[in-house]
Write a protein that holds these residues in place. Structure first.
Motif, PDB file in Angstrom:
ATOM      1  N   UNK A 339     -45.652  24.428  25.655  1.00  0.00           N
ATOM      2  CA  UNK A 339     -45.631  25.757  25.840  1.00  0.00           C
ATOM      3  C   UNK A 339     -44.613  26.299  24.902  1.00  0.00           C
ATOM      4  N   UNK A 340     -43.504  25.575  24.449  1.00  0.00           N
ATOM      5  CA  UNK A 340     -42.855  26.164  23.251  1.00  0.00           C
ATOM      6  C   UNK A 340     -43.494  26.160  21.919  1.00  0.00           C
ATOM      7  N   UNK A 341     -44.428  25.210  21.789  1.00  0.00           N
ATOM      8  CA  UNK A 341     -45.411  25.625  20.599  1.00  0.00           C
ATOM      9  C   UNK A 341     -46.384  26.963  20.788  1.00  0.00           C
ATOM     10  N   UNK A 342     -46.878  27.128  21.945  1.00  0.00           N
ATOM     11  CA  UNK A 342     -47.449  28.372  22.202  1.00  0.00           C
ATOM     12  C   UNK A 342     -46.642  29.422  21.939  1.00  0.00           C
ATOM     13  N   UNK A 343     -45.292  29.252  22.272  1.00  0.00           N
ATOM     14  CA  UNK A 343     -44.320  30.567  21.975  1.00  0.00           C
ATOM     15  C   UNK A 343     -44.400  30.883  20.632  1.00  0.00           C
ATOM     16  N   UNK A 344     -44.378  29.671  20.054  1.00  0.00           N
ATOM     17  CA  UNK A 344     -44.237  29.694  18.547  1.00  0.00           C
ATOM     18  C   UNK A 344     -45.416  30.313  17.650  1.00  0.00           C
ATOM     19  N   UNK A 345     -46.383  30.270  18.391  1.00  0.00           N
ATOM     20  CA  UNK A 345     -47.814  30.975  17.900  1.00  0.00           C
ATOM     21  C   UNK A 345     -47.494  32.456  18.271  1.00  0.00           C
ATOM     22  N   UNK A 369     -53.127  28.427  20.953  1.00  0.00           N
ATOM     23  CA  UNK A 369     -54.140  27.546  21.726  1.00  0.00           C
ATOM     24  C   UNK A 369     -53.941  26.124  21.704  1.00  0.00           C
ATOM     25  N   UNK A 370     -53.298  25.499  20.471  1.00  0.00           N
ATOM     26  CA  UNK A 370     -52.920  24.133  20.686  1.00  0.00           C
ATOM     27  C   UNK A 370     -51.787  24.002  21.606  1.00  0.00           C
ATOM     28  N   UNK A 371     -50.806  24.851  21.657  1.00  0.00           N
ATOM     29  CA  UNK A 371     -49.810  24.653  22.631  1.00  0.00           C
ATOM     30  C   UNK A 371     -50.182  24.662  24.205  1.00  0.00           C
ATOM     31  N   UNK A 372     -51.071  25.730  24.390  1.00  0.00           N
ATOM     32  CA  UNK A 372     -51.406  26.127  25.633  1.00  0.00           C
ATOM     33  C   UNK A 372     -52.393  24.895  26.167  1.00  0.00           C
ATOM     34  N   UNK A 473     -51.087  47.551  16.651  1.00  0.00           N
ATOM     35  CA  UNK A 473     -50.426  46.342  16.242  1.00  0.00           C
ATOM     36  C   UNK A 473     -48.916  46.298  16.934  1.00  0.00           C
ATOM     37  N   UNK A 474     -48.276  47.419  17.082  1.00  0.00           N
ATOM     38  CA  UNK A 474     -46.850  47.453  17.463  1.00  0.00           C
ATOM     39  C   UNK A 474     -46.881  47.042  19.129  1.00  0.00           C
ATOM     40  N   UNK A 475     -47.999  47.643  19.694  1.00  0.00           N
ATOM     41  CA  UNK A 475     -48.433  47.083  20.897  1.00  0.00           C
ATOM     42  C   UNK A 475     -48.635  45.546  21.010  1.00  0.00           C
ATOM     43  N   UNK A 476     -49.275  45.124  20.104  1.00  0.00           N
ATOM     44  CA  UNK A 476     -49.539  43.855  20.080  1.00  0.00           C
ATOM     45  C   UNK A 476     -48.373  42.810  20.004  1.00  0.00           C
ATOM     46  N   UNK A 477     -47.266  43.298  19.259  1.00  0.00           N
ATOM     47  CA  UNK A 477     -46.298  42.638  19.185  1.00  0.00           C
ATOM     48  C   UNK A 477     -45.523  42.542  20.203  1.00  0.00           C
ATOM     49  N   UNK A 478     -45.297  43.492  21.096  1.00  0.00           N
ATOM     50  CA  UNK A 478     -44.518  43.749  22.431  1.00  0.00           C
ATOM     51  C   UNK A 478     -45.391  42.832  23.001  1.00  0.00           C
ATOM     52  N   UNK A 479     -46.655  42.661  23.346  1.00  0.00           N
ATOM     53  CA  UNK A 479     -47.383  41.779  24.413  1.00  0.00           C
ATOM     54  C   UNK A 479     -47.183  40.386  23.928  1.00  0.00           C
ATOM     55  N   UNK A 480     -46.900  39.984  22.578  1.00  0.00           N
ATOM     56  CA  UNK A 480     -46.691  38.977  22.104  1.00  0.00           C
ATOM     57  C   UNK A 480     -45.213  38.553  22.442  1.00  0.00           C
ATOM     58  N   UNK A 481     -44.159  39.297  22.584  1.00  0.00           N
ATOM     59  CA  UNK A 481     -42.880  38.838  22.914  1.00  0.00           C
ATOM     60  C   UNK A 481     -42.878  38.589  24.267  1.00  0.00           C
ATOM     61  N   UNK A 482     -43.711  39.544  25.240  1.00  0.00           N
ATOM     62  CA  UNK A 482     -43.615  39.001  26.588  1.00  0.00           C
ATOM     63  C   UNK A 482     -44.395  37.697  26.927  1.00  0.00           C
ATOM     64  N   UNK A 488     -41.738  30.477  27.542  1.00  0.00           N
ATOM     65  CA  UNK A 488     -40.408  29.859  27.518  1.00  0.00           C
ATOM     66  C   UNK A 488     -40.086  29.413  29.114  1.00  0.00           C
ATOM     67  N   UNK A 489     -40.069  30.585  29.744  1.00  0.00           N
ATOM     68  CA  UNK A 489     -39.601  30.437  30.859  1.00  0.00           C
ATOM     69  C   UNK A 489     -40.774  29.196  31.757  1.00  0.00           C
ATOM     70  N   UNK A 490     -41.901  29.089  31.319  1.00  0.00           N
ATOM     71  CA  UNK A 490     -42.728  28.251  31.952  1.00  0.00           C
ATOM     72  C   UNK A 490     -42.220  26.765  31.524  1.00  0.00           C
ATOM     73  N   UNK A 491     -41.783  26.549  30.108  1.00  0.00           N
ATOM     74  CA  UNK A 491     -41.203  25.286  29.682  1.00  0.00           C
ATOM     75  C   UNK A 491     -40.188  24.959  30.624  1.00  0.00           C
ATOM     76  N   UNK A 492     -39.184  25.972  30.852  1.00  0.00           N
ATOM     77  CA  UNK A 492     -37.994  25.624  31.468  1.00  0.00           C
ATOM     78  C   UNK A 492     -38.601  24.931  32.993  1.00  0.00           C
ATOM     79  N   UNK A 493     -39.441  25.561  33.571  1.00  0.00           N
ATOM     80  CA  UNK A 493     -40.105  25.389  34.941  1.00  0.00           C
ATOM     81  C   UNK A 493     -40.528  23.842  34.778  1.00  0.00           C
ATOM     82  N   UNK A 494     -41.288  23.591  33.707  1.00  0.00           N
ATOM     83  CA  UNK A 494     -42.016  22.192  33.611  1.00  0.00           C
ATOM     84  C   UNK A 494     -40.869  21.225  33.427  1.00  0.00           C
TER      85      UNK A 494
END
Length: 519
Positions: A339-345, A369-372, A473-482, A488-494
């Motif tokens: 999940x952290x690798x996915x967050x890097x993506x 895709x690799x991380x998830x 693309x600015x909206x894409x950036x916010x979606x990527x942050x979310x 990251x939250x999922x990695x904590x749960x895992x």
């Protein structure tokens, strides 16, 4: 060569190939109509509402019927249900291909969703029955997860290629020979298994399951597409209320669809939750990637789909690395890392601009895709092994239902984040001189802006497209942050729920002795 000493042999591995066939078809069918709707509309002339149901009916029914069908397979036999589903799916495909009206096609799509729901949990539960060695089972689960993800990517491409040369019905007929092959080979290659003391099928519980899942998925998807509206919101509320009744039914029924004790198992609950988070991120952002390739870079839908195949290289690498780490790294740690690798993506995605090199978004999508996918591989095995053998079908169905809900929620949440930035930036930021009716269309979506620009003078069109693409693309950036925050939250749960699980050695065999009723 057959299985000996808990190791799968030639028959089991060949049987796995049989199980991967319907898995590929079911995942491809979710996107194979991506290019087909204009052809269908030209011939069948559906209304706007009918077009939406043609596209969505399959996934709605599939999501609603997964848990009942998984529980049914545990009772009547997983191979039997798989074969019945394959026969029904082939018949429904023929009905869809030969439909001469929108109503018939919608009904056929519903039947495809129903029969597809018999196939998905059966394939995963049968893998549980066939592979007892931990390393072999992880490899089999990895292949299943990889094919599932590959099918979702290949569906639009296969549909586009078929439609270039054949009638629109060909996108449905291509599944018929695949299902025929499943029916011909399953009796010889797949074991039969049903729970020896499962009890009667809980029909009221099944109806409650369908009634809870269908309006919830419908409401989430409609809010994602159309924004806030009362009817989808009420549908979600109704689904949640019915879900509460379903939970009560599970606790009180003599033979519930799913044993409620499963949800008190932190391994099962953690794996299902992490799986939903992974699908939220991956499917929720897929629409942004597709829109960027088509509406920002200007590729045709088919060309964009072909470019979107390149991130599959990351999936292949993830499958190999995850298999190599099996037995060496604890599964909870591996999932948290994935999940952290996915967050890097997602982090890479925040650097994408309208004029960025094409490789940037493709690399970001590949890392995501690799991380998830590596995480989903791990959750698939944990779900079916955390449950007793006699409940593996229902357990797999719970996981797949969570995937559907997670994906729908991801499209809604990430889509809403991106849309909020887009509309905010274009409110008052559009170039002067646009016709009155064009303002609303351009402010709603990037697709609307592209359509408006096609009818404008070149200079005005360039200004509009530049502003709209930058806002997207600015909206894409916010979606990527979310999305990154979710991962990251999922990695904590895992790590918290699953980090204590030991790494299973490669030679570890499943201690459960599972009776095959018809080898």
């Amino acid at each position: 060569m057959t299985a000996t000493h808990g190791l799968a042999g030639r028959r089991e591995w060949t049987g796995l190939a049989v199980l991967l066939l319907p898995t590929l078809v079911i995942s491809m069918d979710m996107g194979i109509l991506f290019f087909g709707l204009p052809f269908i509309s030209k011939e069948l002339r559906p209304s706007g509402t009918e077009q939406l149901w043609i596209m969505d009916m399959y996934s709605f029914v599939l999501a609603g019927m997964l848990i009942p069908m998984g529980a049914l397979g545990d009772r009547i036999g997983r191979r039997k249900l798989l074969m019945a589903g394959a026969l029904g799916f082939a018949a429904a495909s023929v009905l869809a291909a030969t439909a001469d009206g929108a109503g018939q096609l919608i009904a056929a799509r519903a039947l495809l969703g129903l029969t597809g729901a018999t196939l998905m949990p059966s394939t995963l539960a049968l893998i549980r029955n066939m592979f007892h060695d931990s390393k072999q089972r992880q490899a089999a689960m990895g292949a299943w997860s990889g094919v599932l993800m590959a099918g979702a990517t290949l569906g639009p491409v296969a549909g586009g290629l078929l439609l270039e040369h054949f009638h629109w019905g060909s996108v449905f007929l291509c599944s018929v020979p695949v299902m025929a092959l499943v029916l011909a080979t399953a009796p010889a290659l797949l074991p039969e298994y049903r729970a020896p003391q499962a009890g009667r099928f809980d029909l009221p519980g099944a109806l409650l399951s369908v009634a809870a899942v269908l309006p919830t998925v419908y409401g989430i998807k409609q809010l994602a597409v159309d924004g806030w509206a009362l009817l989808p919101a009420l549908a979600i509320v109704a689904g949640l209320l019915l879900g509460a009744l379903l939970v009560r039914r599970l606790r009180t029924a003599a033979t519930p669809l799913v044993d409620p004790a499963l949800f008190r198992n932190p391994v099962f609950t953690g794996a299902v939750s992490v799986n939903a988070v992974a699908m939220l991120a991956m499917l929720g952002f897929a629409l942004f990637t597709s829109q960027y390739l088509q509406l920002v870079r200007g590729f045709s839908p088919l060309t964009a789909s072909l470019w979107a195949l390149l991130p599959s290289v990351g999936v292949g690498a993830a499958v190999g690395i995850s298999g190599a780490l099996a037995g060496k790294v604890r599964p909870g740690v591996q999932m948290a890392g994935g999940l952290l690798v996915g967050a890097l993506g997602f982090g890479i995605m925040t650097q994408v601009r309208a004029d960025s090199p094409l490789a940037l978004i493709l690399v970001g999508a590949g890392v995501l895709a690799a991380g998830t996918v590596s995480t989903v591989m791990q959750t698939a095995e944990l779900v079916v092994t955390a449950a007793p053998a006699e409940q593996a079908g229902a357990a797999a169905a719970c996981s797949e239902t969570a995937s559907e809900l997670g994906g729908s929620l991801g499209i809604a949440v990430l889509g809403a984040a991106g849309a909020a930035v887009y509309t905010t930036q274009l409110d008052g930021g559009l170039p002067a001189g646009l016709p009155e009716g064009a303002l609303t269309a351009a402010q709603d979506t990037l697709g609307g802006a592209v359509t408006v620009a096609a009818g404008l003078p070149a200079d005005l069109a360039a200004q509009l497209l530049g502003t709209a693409r930058d806002a997207f693309t600015d909206g894409l950036h916010l979606a990527a942050v979310v999305g990154a925050v979710c991962l990251v939250a999922g990695s904590v749960v895992a790590h918290r729920l699953l980090g204590g699980l030991p790494a299973r050695p490669a030679e570890a065999a499943d201690p459960v002795e599972e009776p095959a009723l018809a080898a």
